[in-house]
Write a protein that holds these residues in place. Structure first.
Motif, PDB file in Angstrom:
ATOM      1  N   GLN A  92       5.446  -0.793  11.003  1.00  8.30           N
ATOM      2  CA  GLN A  92       6.898  -0.776  10.793  1.00  8.30           C
ATOM      3  C   GLN A  92       7.283  -1.511   9.508  1.00  8.30           C
ATOM      4  OE1 GLN A  92       8.365  -1.645  14.571  1.00  8.30           O
ATOM      5  NE2 GLN A  92       9.980  -0.129  14.395  1.00  8.30           N
ATOM      6  N   GLU A  93       6.559  -2.601   9.231  1.00  5.60           N
ATOM      7  CA  GLU A  93       6.780  -3.357   7.982  1.00  5.60           C
ATOM      8  C   GLU A  93       6.480  -2.476   6.778  1.00  5.60           C
ATOM      9  OE1 GLU A  93       6.379  -7.208   7.091  1.00  5.60           O
ATOM     10  OE2 GLU A  93       7.852  -7.245   8.728  1.00  5.60           O
ATOM     11  N   GLY A  94       5.412  -1.719   6.855  1.00  3.99           N
ATOM     12  CA  GLY A  94       5.027  -0.805   5.774  1.00  3.99           C
ATOM     13  C   GLY A  94       4.735  -1.517   4.465  1.00  3.99           C
ATOM     14  N   SER A  95       4.041  -2.626   4.531  1.00  5.14           N
ATOM     15  CA  SER A  95       3.736  -3.417   3.337  1.00  5.14           C
ATOM     16  C   SER A  95       2.215  -3.543   3.210  1.00  5.14           C
ATOM     17  CB  SER A  95       4.394  -4.795   3.510  1.00  5.14           C
ATOM     18  OG  SER A  95       3.849  -5.709   2.604  1.00  5.14           O
ATOM     19  N   TYR A  96       1.679  -3.076   2.078  1.00  4.81           N
ATOM     20  CA  TYR A  96       0.224  -2.975   1.952  1.00  4.81           C
ATOM     21  C   TYR A  96      -0.290  -3.668   0.695  1.00  4.81           C
ATOM     22  CZ  TYR A  96       1.186   0.481   5.518  1.00  4.81           C
ATOM     23  OH  TYR A  96       1.630   1.086   6.673  1.00  4.81           O
ATOM     24  N   PRO A  97      -1.419  -4.380   0.818  1.00 10.15           N
ATOM     25  CA  PRO A  97      -2.005  -5.015  -0.372  1.00 10.15           C
ATOM     26  C   PRO A  97      -2.680  -3.972  -1.259  1.00 10.15           C
ATOM     27  CG  PRO A  97      -3.416  -5.367   1.535  1.00 10.15           C
ATOM     28  CD  PRO A  97      -2.203  -4.631   2.037  1.00 10.15           C
ATOM     29  N   GLU A  98      -2.868  -4.366  -2.509  1.00  6.91           N
ATOM     30  CA  GLU A  98      -3.446  -3.470  -3.526  1.00  6.91           C
ATOM     31  C   GLU A  98      -4.731  -2.776  -3.040  1.00  6.91           C
ATOM     32  OE1 GLU A  98      -2.372  -3.229  -7.121  1.00  6.91           O
ATOM     33  OE2 GLU A  98      -3.800  -1.555  -7.007  1.00  6.91           O
ATOM     34  N   HIS A  99      -5.628  -3.556  -2.407  1.00  7.14           N
ATOM     35  CA  HIS A  99      -6.931  -2.959  -2.060  1.00  7.14           C
ATOM     36  C   HIS A  99      -6.819  -1.832  -1.032  1.00  7.14           C
ATOM     37  CE1 HIS A  99      -7.644  -4.881   1.890  1.00  7.14           C
ATOM     38  NE2 HIS A  99      -6.878  -5.829   1.429  1.00  7.14           N
ATOM     39  N   GLN A 100      -5.696  -1.781  -0.293  1.00  8.52           N
ATOM     40  CA  GLN A 100      -5.533  -0.664   0.648  1.00  8.52           C
ATOM     41  C   GLN A 100      -4.884   0.548  -0.021  1.00  8.52           C
ATOM     42  OE1 GLN A 100      -3.623  -1.880   4.304  1.00  8.52           O
ATOM     43  NE2 GLN A 100      -5.054  -3.539   4.615  1.00  8.52           N
ATOM     44  N   MET A 101      -4.520   0.384  -1.280  1.00  4.19           N
ATOM     45  CA  MET A 101      -3.795   1.456  -1.973  1.00  4.19           C
ATOM     46  C   MET A 101      -4.719   2.341  -2.800  1.00  4.19           C
ATOM     47  SD  MET A 101      -0.635   1.194  -1.130  1.00  4.19           S
ATOM     48  CE  MET A 101       0.256   2.122  -2.374  1.00  4.19           C
ATOM     49  N   THR A 102      -6.016   2.026  -2.816  1.00  2.72           N
ATOM     50  CA  THR A 102      -6.956   2.782  -3.653  1.00  2.72           C
ATOM     51  C   THR A 102      -6.819   4.304  -3.497  1.00  2.72           C
ATOM     52  OG1 THR A 102      -8.390   0.904  -3.301  1.00  2.72           O
ATOM     53  CG2 THR A 102      -9.396   2.807  -4.389  1.00  2.72           C
TER      54      THR A 102
END
Ligand SMILES: C[S@@+](CC[C@H](N)C(=O)[O-])C[C@H]1O[C@@H](n2cnc3c(N)ncnc32)[C@H](O)[C@@H]1O
Length: 300
Positions: A179-189
């Motif tokens: 629900q927060e939908g906030s992701y660190p860089e390493h999960q965005m690859t």
């Protein structure tokens, strides 16, 4: 209590707890996964400061133990996920299945699309679906415009189309994170820059899903073991969930998914999962290394 003082888990206690977990959520712990179950049970026993696994079992089946039961189940789930997981399958979903679905719906003047991500973990799957469907709808609209005024600023989903994505899980902690939908860089690859620019805001070192994407996704608790599951879906994603169930439970779930889908609806399962030999109610569709299962309709 130190690890050496931890009470031993007898075979009979293990069997009781294994059966309880299976009855509650369908998760099956075979010999390969039993050490994982034992480890998690040890941790919970310590946390609850109980001196035997039988007392822990008694707690779990009691009314006041409901909270602990859901805590245990959360500790037993595997929540591994990623954006754009199984790209070949998602290409099939966006370019073939969505294309066909939108064409058929437009012919029938039905402009509602409903997708269910069952076992959504921390949200990467339903948000990926939202981005892919928003693009598929805009592209379809470009080629098949309708005489409807689009409000300004232009919404992600062109009028009169409506997109509803339901994302569910048995684990409240992952649902909160989703629900927060906030992701660190390493999960965005796996998210290429085009998607990052259009669908995320960068805040500090994190990527936050934009509000208009979040508005398309509704998160809720659903245990796939139960009979009361969301109905009238055009598409169901249930990927990398059934692999933790035994064959009997998988077959029951496939039957439920059949009933939860609209006629001609599609089911997408994980790369290591298959419906082959399990049912004659779905037909496999395979295209460029992507696989999906289409509901078979009974001819009258
Ligand atoms: C490995 S993750 C898969 C996430 C996503 N579908 C994907 O493929 O990336 C499996 C998810 O299924 C959920 N799950 C396991 N048993 C469940 C059940 N009985 N009902 C609902 N969700 C369940 C877990 O909590 C976990 O978040």
């Amino acid at each position: 209590m130190s690890q050496s003082e931890a009470p031993a888990l007898t075979d009979a206690e293990l069997k009781l707890l294994q059966t309880l977990v299976y009855q509650e959520c369908g998760m099956h712990f075979d010999d390969r996964r039993t050490p994982f179950l034992q480890d998690r049970l040890q941790r919970r026993l310590k946390e609850c400061q109980l001196d035997s696994f039988y007392s822990y079992y008694r707690l779990l089946i009691s009314q006041p133990g409901k909270q602990e039961l859901s805590q245990l189940l959360e500790n037993l789930t595997v929540n591994e996920t990623s954006f754009f997981r199984n790209k070949a399958q998602l290409d099939l979903f966006q370019k073939e299945v969505m294309e066909e679905l939108l064409r058929h719906k437009q012919e029938r003047r039905d402009y509602n699309v409903r997708i269910w991500s069952a076992g959504c973990s921390t949200g990467q799957e339903p948000y990926t679906a939202a981005m892919l469907v928003a693009d598929a709808m805009s592209y379809h609209y470009l080629r098949n415009p309708l005489p409807f005024e689009s409000p300004l600023p232009k919404p992600l989903v062109p009028a009169p189309w409506r997109l509803e994505i339901l994302a569910s899980d048995i684990n409240y902690s992952v649902l909160r994170a989703a629900q927060e939908g906030s992701y660190p860089e390493h999960q965005m690859t796996p998210v290429d820059y085009g998607y990052r620019l259009r669908y995320f805001d960068k805040v500090g070192d994190r990527y936050i899903v934009k509000r208009n994407v979040k508005e398309l996704v509704h998160f809720d608790f659903h245990n796939l073991k139960t009979e009361y599951l969301p109905q009238r879906n055009d598409i169901i994603f249930c990927r990398n969930v059934m692999m933790y169930f035994d064959e009997a439970e998988q077959k029951r779930l496939i039957e439920k998914f059949y009933r939860c889908l609209n006629p001609h609806g599609y089911l997408f399962v994980g790369h290591a999962e298959s419906l082959l030999g399990m049912t004659d109610k779905f037909q496999m569709v395979h295209h460029n290394n992507g696989t999906a299962y289409r509901r078979v309709e009974v001819k009258m």
